[in-house]
Scaffold this motif. Structure first.
Motif, PDB file in Angstrom:
ATOM      1  N   GLY A 103      22.144 -30.006  -4.987  1.00  0.00           N
ATOM      2  CA  GLY A 103      21.902 -31.125  -4.147  1.00  0.00           C
ATOM      3  C   GLY A 103      22.094 -32.467  -4.566  1.00  0.00           C
ATOM      4  O   GLY A 103      21.771 -33.375  -4.119  1.00  0.00           O
ATOM      5  N   ALA A 104      22.538 -32.328  -6.031  1.00  0.00           N
ATOM      6  CA  ALA A 104      22.675 -33.730  -6.850  1.00  0.00           C
ATOM      7  C   ALA A 104      23.877 -33.726  -7.706  1.00  0.00           C
ATOM      8  O   ALA A 104      24.393 -32.665  -7.784  1.00  0.00           O
ATOM      9  CB  ALA A 104      21.273 -33.854  -7.397  1.00  0.00           C
ATOM     10  N   LEU A 105      24.205 -34.968  -8.015  1.00  0.00           N
ATOM     11  CA  LEU A 105      25.421 -35.366  -8.816  1.00  0.00           C
ATOM     12  C   LEU A 105      24.953 -35.375 -10.107  1.00  0.00           C
ATOM     13  O   LEU A 105      23.895 -36.360 -10.605  1.00  0.00           O
ATOM     14  CB  LEU A 105      26.266 -36.349  -8.349  1.00  0.00           C
ATOM     15  CG  LEU A 105      27.347 -36.667  -9.374  1.00  0.00           C
ATOM     16  CD1 LEU A 105      28.227 -35.947  -9.621  1.00  0.00           C
ATOM     17  CD2 LEU A 105      27.942 -38.008  -8.704  1.00  0.00           C
ATOM     18  N   TYR A 106      25.468 -34.699 -11.014  1.00  0.00           N
ATOM     19  CA  TYR A 106      25.242 -35.034 -12.539  1.00  0.00           C
ATOM     20  C   TYR A 106      26.536 -35.604 -13.305  1.00  0.00           C
ATOM     21  O   TYR A 106      27.277 -35.029 -13.365  1.00  0.00           O
ATOM     22  CB  TYR A 106      24.628 -33.662 -13.481  1.00  0.00           C
ATOM     23  CG  TYR A 106      23.277 -32.940 -12.829  1.00  0.00           C
ATOM     24  CD1 TYR A 106      22.143 -33.110 -13.557  1.00  0.00           C
ATOM     25  CD2 TYR A 106      23.362 -32.493 -11.953  1.00  0.00           C
ATOM     26  CE1 TYR A 106      21.169 -32.561 -13.381  1.00  0.00           C
ATOM     27  CE2 TYR A 106      21.859 -31.962 -11.378  1.00  0.00           C
ATOM     28  CZ  TYR A 106      21.017 -32.127 -12.062  1.00  0.00           C
ATOM     29  OH  TYR A 106      19.788 -31.620 -11.697  1.00  0.00           O
ATOM     30  N   GLU A 107      26.118 -36.685 -13.560  1.00  0.00           N
ATOM     31  CA  GLU A 107      27.241 -37.690 -14.242  1.00  0.00           C
ATOM     32  C   GLU A 107      26.976 -37.980 -15.719  1.00  0.00           C
ATOM     33  O   GLU A 107      25.728 -38.654 -15.947  1.00  0.00           O
ATOM     34  CB  GLU A 107      27.566 -38.861 -13.432  1.00  0.00           C
ATOM     35  CG  GLU A 107      28.660 -39.558 -14.010  1.00  0.00           C
ATOM     36  CD  GLU A 107      29.957 -39.414 -13.292  1.00  0.00           C
ATOM     37  OE1 GLU A 107      31.045 -39.922 -13.500  1.00  0.00           O
ATOM     38  OE2 GLU A 107      29.932 -38.822 -12.236  1.00  0.00           O
ATOM     39  N   SER A 108      27.626 -37.829 -16.915  1.00  0.00           N
ATOM     40  CA  SER A 108      27.428 -38.107 -18.255  1.00  0.00           C
ATOM     41  C   SER A 108      28.620 -38.933 -18.799  1.00  0.00           C
ATOM     42  O   SER A 108      29.710 -38.592 -18.457  1.00  0.00           O
ATOM     43  CB  SER A 108      26.884 -36.888 -18.952  1.00  0.00           C
ATOM     44  OG  SER A 108      28.051 -36.076 -19.147  1.00  0.00           O
TER      45      SER A 108
END
Length: 704
Positions: A103-108
């Protein structure tokens, strides 16, 4: 009508959350393409712009080969001011990686210096959310809307808020893992970095949509990525594996398996395929049911999840605003602000004529593959309701044909799979008026009745089974009398409100071949016409004959080529013994797939002849799209000539191979209580050999 999808963008999805951006990974200010981070038909991120010293990075490469993770590689432009060097071009490599989990976006962002001396620069990221409803984003609807409630800021965290007209509190929570240098009034986050040669800095962001305080759990990035990869490995291991000596075929099949995995969603009743990305990541009755039907040879458990999901939303009352009737299976459901305030009827909307018979059809085909009588028994009240809808609401005038007409003021006029306004057109060019009885829908009904009757009989409901058989027999007789065009030696696409044939030659008639409603002689005529030059472009079967007055190769439904449409004809061609015609269609679609990015068949493409040497893309086709991705799975069923039948405890096999393939190995087919693995080979003399590698299904094999 579906369409208007973003092309050449990066799209990732996991369950109910998806992100679409430009190739550089940004959602630019003033974007008009609808890019953003979406869940529940709401845009939770409407702007995302990465900058280095205030300048847009230069894109080096980006990949969307994997649907669940994107990797974008960028660098800095040359920066000089008043003759003073600020930052030499290509000094900093920016590797941008993103995925969605739980349910979440992980952006690096990994920033690496390749400048020989120590450098200092500002890296920034601007994030904002407008919480726009999907219908507003796409320009289809406007109305009473809520308002943003402001931004709450904390150390390494910001929350953007919104209260909708539906009184739902929506928020976008943004967290990052290292202290920022400053935050502008616009909300732009700045990070002052100092890097030596080959030194790197990593900044990780966690972006989570929150609805009424329900906040996704934040995991360690490596843990979340590992769990996501593991879920794909489990999917591949649970699915049918295919190997051939045709590399194009292998790539197309693999692409389809991965695309279908990313399109799976679970609303609490089991996994099912949503229609397509980016705009149709929702339950879609017709699309989800057909994709699940195609996926029986890959993983029949998806059909179970699809049936249970559709049963949960089955119509219960007469509601003209939503085109709902008791027993009717939904067309589409939406969850946004406009749906929540009843400004659009998609809560769910039921304006489809084919979802209900397709629900029955999928149930009987699922049983044929699995023998899962427990599911059929549990679904019996839903199946009964669907059958009652077919007889009562689907056939209001009592002529045994299921017909559609629009009641909702904001509903859909044409309610078959060709749902554009110009798709049901008479030979003279006039559009047919509703109520309209579509040719393929009568086939779906006939197939469902004739295959459901023996199941009901086995379950001790003999009188109802007899009624189904009698109903089906009358339907077949009336169908043959009413739909056959003697001059064309083909079936009409539909009957109009006056019961007159809509005398256009279209692909719809190909769907009836799998139903058994057509006489053998007429079925053979349809099979021949499907691969005749006016219908077959060389890349696939056109939706409308090139000789028809309404033909337009650039149109949505009147001359284009839809892979899923071809796949339903393929099932019928194979089951009816028209092997040469089936192989021609497979070879055409393979030739088309070779020309598309990632070997992915799109939702549709233009119907131009293959003499152009490349298929012409349709400008706004969805990709990936579930029933297009499901088409190569039908190739497997067709090439094996595979027909499981739980009632008789048998599996029929009639193998064939297309040109350019002399080996096909299919392992792990889930049938009955086990799995079937086979190998087909062809020698220089063109003789086929079928080997049974293993059979734990409990079914006997029938091989001619």
């Amino acid at each position: 009508m579906k369409g208007a999808c973003v092309l050449n963008d990066l799209v990732i999805k996991e369950n109910d959350l998806f992100l679409t951006t430009d190739k550089g990974g940004d959602i630019p200010d003033g974007d008009t393409a609808g890019r953003g981070l979406y869940t529940k038909d709401t845009r939770f991120l409407s702007r995302m712009e990465a900058r280095i010293n205030g300048k847009k990075p230069v894109l080096l490469s980006s990949s969307a080969d994997e649907n669940y993770i994107s990797t974008i590689r960028m660098t800095n432009p040359h920066m000089e001011e008043n003759g003073e060097l600020i930052l030499w071009r290509e000094s900093v490599e920016i590797e941008r990686t993103r995925f969605i989990y739980d349910g979440a976006l992980y952006e690096s962002f990994k920033l690496t210096s390749y400048y020989p001396k120590t450098i200092r620069f500002d890296f920034s990221l601007l994030l904002d959310a407008d919480f726009a409803d999907m219908f507003v984003v796409r320009g289809f609807q406007h109305g009473e809307l809520g308002a943003k409630t402001g931004v709450r800021s904390y150390p390494q965290k910001r929350i953007i808020g919104y209260i909708g007209a539906d009184n739902v509190r929506r928020e976008t929570m943004i967290q990052w893992d290292c202290p920022e240098s400053r935050v502008d009034e616009s909300g732009e986050l700045h990070f002052d970095l100092e890097l030596r040669h080959r030194e790197e800095a990593i900044i990780r962001f966690f972006i989570a949509p929150c609805i009424d305080g329900n906040e996704p759990v934040k995991h360690e990035t490596d843990y979340a990525m590992g769990k996501l990869r593991a879920s794909y490995e489990e999917w591949n291991q649970a699915s049918t594996a295919v190997r051939s000596d045709n590399e194009l075929f292998n790539r197309l099949y693999h692409r389809s398996v991965q695309d279908l995995r990313v399109l799976l969603t679970d609303l609490g009743y089991g996994s099912f395929p949503v229609a397509g990305l980016p705009w149709f990541s929702v339950p879609f009755g017709r699309d989800s049911l057909i994709a699940a039907l195609q996926m029986l040879s890959l993983n029949p458990g998806i059909a179970k999840g699809t049936l249970l999901t559709m049963a949960a939303y089955q119509g219960k009352r007469v509601d003209e605003w939503r085109d709902e009737q008791p027993g009717k299976v939904m067309h589409e459901i939406r969850y946004g602000e406009l749906a929540g305030t009843n400004q659009v009827p998609f809560t769910p909307y039921y304006g489809t004529i084919d979802a209900t018979p397709l629900f029955l059809l999928l149930a009987v085909e699922y049983y044929a593959w699995t023998g899962d009588g427990d599911l059929i028994v549990s679904l019996m009240p839903r199946l009964d309701a669907a059958l009652n809808w077919v007889r009562e609401y689907g056939d209001l005038d009592g002529d045994f044909f299921v017909e559609y007409y629009q009641q909702s003021s904001k509903g859909i006029a044409n309610q078959g799979w060709k749902d554009s306004a110009d798709s049901i057109v008479h030979r003279g060019g006039d559009y047919a008026e509703a109520p309209i009885a579509l040719v393929e829908v009568q086939g779906y009904v006939y197939q469902a009745l004739t295959k459901l009757a023996p199941i009901y009989n086995r379950l001790g409901r003999a009188s109802e089974a007899l009624q189904m058989e009698q109903y089906a027999e009358i339907l077949r007789d009336r169908f043959e009398d009413s739909f056959w065009m003697e001059d064309e030696q083909y079936y009409a696409i539909a009957l109009d409100k006056d019961k007159k044939m809509v005398q256009s030659v279209t692909s719809n008639a190909g769907h009836i071949l799998m139903s058994g409603i057509a006489s053998p002689e007429r079925a053979a005529a349809v099979a021949r016409r499907l691969v005749a030059p006016d219908m077959f472009s060389g890349y696939g079967i056109r939706t409308m004959s090139a000789n028809a007055s309404g033909y337009n190769p650039m149109s949505y439904h009147d001359g284009s080529i839809w892979p899923h449409d071809n796949s339903l004809s393929l099932l019928g061609l194979s089951q009816s013994g028209f092997i040469e015609e089936a192989l021609s269609v497979i070879q055409g679609l393979l030739a088309a797939a070779e020309k598309f990015e990632y070997y992915r068949l799109p939702e549709l493409f233009c119907g131009y002849d293959s003499a152009l040497r490349s298929p012409v893309p349709y400008p706004v086709a969805c990709s990936p799209q579930a029933w297009a991705a499901g088409t190569p799975l039908v190739f497997i069923q067709t090439l094996l000539g595979l027909r499981p039948d739980a009632l008789s405890g048998s599996i029929a096999l009639r193998p064939s191979l297309p040109d350019g393939m002399n080996l096909l190995e299919v392992t792990g087919l889930q049938i009955g209580g086990g799995r079937l693995s086979v190998r087909i080979t062809r020698n220089d003399a063109s003789d086929l050999k079928l080997e049974i590698l293993s059979n734990t299904t409990g079914f006997k094999l029938i091989v001619p």
